[in-house]
Scaffold this active site. Structure first.
Site, PDB file in Angstrom:
ATOM      1  N   ARG A 237       0.848  -1.187   0.000  1.00  0.00           N
ATOM      2  CA  ARG A 237       0.000   0.000   0.000  1.00  0.00           C
ATOM      3  C   ARG A 237       0.888   1.242   0.000  1.00  0.00           C
ATOM      4  O   ARG A 237       1.900   1.290   0.709  1.00  0.00           O
ATOM      5  CB  ARG A 237      -0.910   0.043   1.242  1.00  0.00           C
ATOM      6  CG  ARG A 237      -2.131  -0.845   1.168  1.00  0.00           C
ATOM      7  CD  ARG A 237      -3.158  -0.312   0.145  1.00  0.00           C
ATOM      8  NE  ARG A 237      -4.348  -1.120   0.080  1.00  0.00           N
ATOM      9  CZ  ARG A 237      -4.530  -2.157  -0.753  1.00  0.00           C
ATOM     10  NH1 ARG A 237      -3.570  -2.522  -1.584  1.00  0.00           N
ATOM     11  NH2 ARG A 237      -5.676  -2.810  -0.759  1.00  0.00           N
ATOM     12  N   GLU A 266      -4.051   7.532  -5.221  1.00  0.00           N
ATOM     13  CA  GLU A 266      -4.110   6.932  -6.560  1.00  0.00           C
ATOM     14  C   GLU A 266      -5.373   7.389  -7.269  1.00  0.00           C
ATOM     15  O   GLU A 266      -6.387   7.599  -6.609  1.00  0.00           O
ATOM     16  CB  GLU A 266      -4.099   5.408  -6.438  1.00  0.00           C
ATOM     17  CG  GLU A 266      -2.801   4.890  -5.842  1.00  0.00           C
ATOM     18  CD  GLU A 266      -2.839   3.389  -5.531  1.00  0.00           C
ATOM     19  OE1 GLU A 266      -3.839   2.727  -5.845  1.00  0.00           O
ATOM     20  OE2 GLU A 266      -1.857   2.898  -4.962  1.00  0.00           O
ATOM     21  N   HIS A 285      -1.243   0.139  -9.794  1.00  0.00           N
ATOM     22  CA  HIS A 285      -1.853  -0.716  -8.758  1.00  0.00           C
ATOM     23  C   HIS A 285      -2.484  -1.971  -9.383  1.00  0.00           C
ATOM     24  O   HIS A 285      -3.704  -2.109  -9.428  1.00  0.00           O
ATOM     25  CB  HIS A 285      -2.901   0.078  -7.948  1.00  0.00           C
ATOM     26  CG  HIS A 285      -3.257  -0.604  -6.653  1.00  0.00           C
ATOM     27  ND1 HIS A 285      -3.694   0.080  -5.549  1.00  0.00           N
ATOM     28  CD2 HIS A 285      -3.243  -1.915  -6.288  1.00  0.00           C
ATOM     29  CE1 HIS A 285      -3.934  -0.764  -4.567  1.00  0.00           C
ATOM     30  NE2 HIS A 285      -3.674  -1.988  -5.003  1.00  0.00           N
TER      31      HIS A 285
HETATM   32  C1  DGY Z   1      -5.632  -5.839  -2.893  1.00  0.00           C
HETATM   33  O1  DGY Z   1      -6.325  -6.818  -3.153  1.00  0.00           O
HETATM   34  O2  DGY Z   1      -5.618  -5.310  -1.794  1.00  0.00           O
HETATM   35  C2  DGY Z   1      -4.809  -5.306  -4.001  1.00  0.00           C
HETATM   36  O3  DGY Z   1      -3.962  -4.302  -3.593  1.00  0.00           O
HETATM   37  C3  DGY Z   1      -5.693  -4.792  -5.090  1.00  0.00           C
HETATM   38  O4  DGY Z   1      -6.314  -3.665  -4.651  1.00  0.00           O
END
Ligand code: DGY
Length: 320
Positions: A237, A266, A285
């Site tokens: 993240r 983002e 992402h």
């Molecule tokens: C998640 O599944 O958390 C990935 O980062 C996709 O958002």
């Protein structure tokens, strides 16, 4: 029962839900505008959401009938899980199925920064490849023999460790809870402190969840510990890194480069400082974005919701 999806999901998954519930799917602006979410959630029993939807107290308070939130993600930092629990709402998520895809993307970023894949691609497309490079030009770095520091040894961290062994890297890791000696041996990894990890690694890869404890934990203080030749990779993240500090560290050449799939906010634009640096490889992402994985996530997301709405335990429940 009524269910809200904050954006479209795979057809097979939607059909599955439509067999059982009255389904409303938001198809407009993404993420769903907060006011609209608050008004639509009022009469819903179930919610399917995504990492860009902030399911905070305000949304939960508006949802007087809500009993189940199923997020299409492994991360759940966008949901106020504690408050949902207080309101007896079951929150479920989709771990495991996306472990391999995310670990693969981590290795792709690692290879891309070590071997300047993005730079090489841009060079040719921009018509700057005129002659075959000499012995000292356009040099990358070997992965072989380098030290990979894994910050966060959960499912994805372990999958990255397994992959990096194939590249004959040495692996250090830092995790709140140390693995058993047996597992360390099996994975070929060595535990160390956080500062030591940043100090000793040739590349640090982040695999911790984002929470209050890890928010901006990777800041200038930690970045300063890194070797000038070291790289950083983040597929977890964005908010785990203090992005201003990262940009500063890159500008001052405190580290050699980064590979990022995630950002503080983002999406980022082409004008973002990170979009403009040659030694930065960026992805939008997409750790879990493969045909197979996304389809499995949809399947689990639906199963989680159906189980929760029928009063049973979902396959994967988020425990606060
Ligand atoms: C998640 O599944 O958390 C990935 O980062 C996709 O958002």
């Amino acid at each position: 029962m009524k269910v809200l999806l904050t954006r479209p999901l795979h057809d097979f998954a939607v059909k599955e839900l439509q067999k059982l519930y009255d389904v409303e799917i938001h198809t407009g602006k993404i993420p769903m505008p907060k006011d609209l979410l608050i008004s639509k959630i009022k009469d819903k029993d179930g919610l399917v959401c995504y990492p860009y939807d902030r399911i905070d107290r305000k949304v939960i308070d508006a949802a007087s009938r809500l009993v189940a939130i199923s997020t299409y993600s492994v991360g759940y930092d966008h949901v106020d899980v504690k408050y949902a629990r207080k309101k007896r709402i079951v929150v479920s998520y989709t771990p495991e199925v996306l472990t391999r895809a995310t670990a693969d993307l981590t290795m792709a970023l690692l290879l891309a920064i070590f071997r300047k894949i993005g730079e090489g691609d841009r060079l040719i497309r921009n018509g700057r490849w005129k002659v075959i490079f000499g012995p000292n030009e356009f040099l990358g770095i070997d992965l072989y023999g380098k030290t990979l520091g894994i910050f966060g040894m959960g499912r994805i961290g372990k999958a990255v460790a397994r992959r990096s062994r194939g590249f004959e890297m040495n692996v250090l890791y830092h995790n709140r809870t140390r693995l058993s000696r047996k597992e360390e041996k099996r994975l070929g990894v060595q535990h160390c402190g956080l500062y030591e990890l940043f100090r000793k690694s040739d590349v640090v890869s982040i695999h911790v969840p984002h929470n209050r404890e890890t928010n901006e934990i990777v800041n200038l203080k930690l970045l300063k510990k890194m070797k000038k030749t070291a790289f950083l990779v983040n597929t977890a993240r964005g908010k785990i890194i203090n992005e201003k500090d990262l940009v500063f560290a890159l500008q001052k050449k405190m580290i050699a480069g980064v590979g990022l799939d995630v950002f503080s906010t983002e999406p980022i634009s082409a004008n973002h400082p990170l979009s403009k640096m040659e030694n930065v490889v960026i992805m939008p992402h997409s750790g879990s974005s493969t045909v197979e994985t996304r389809s499995k996530m949809a399947e689990i997301c639906v199963k989680n919701l159906v189980l929760s709405l029928s009063g049973k335990n979902p396959i994967y429940q988020v425990k606060p």
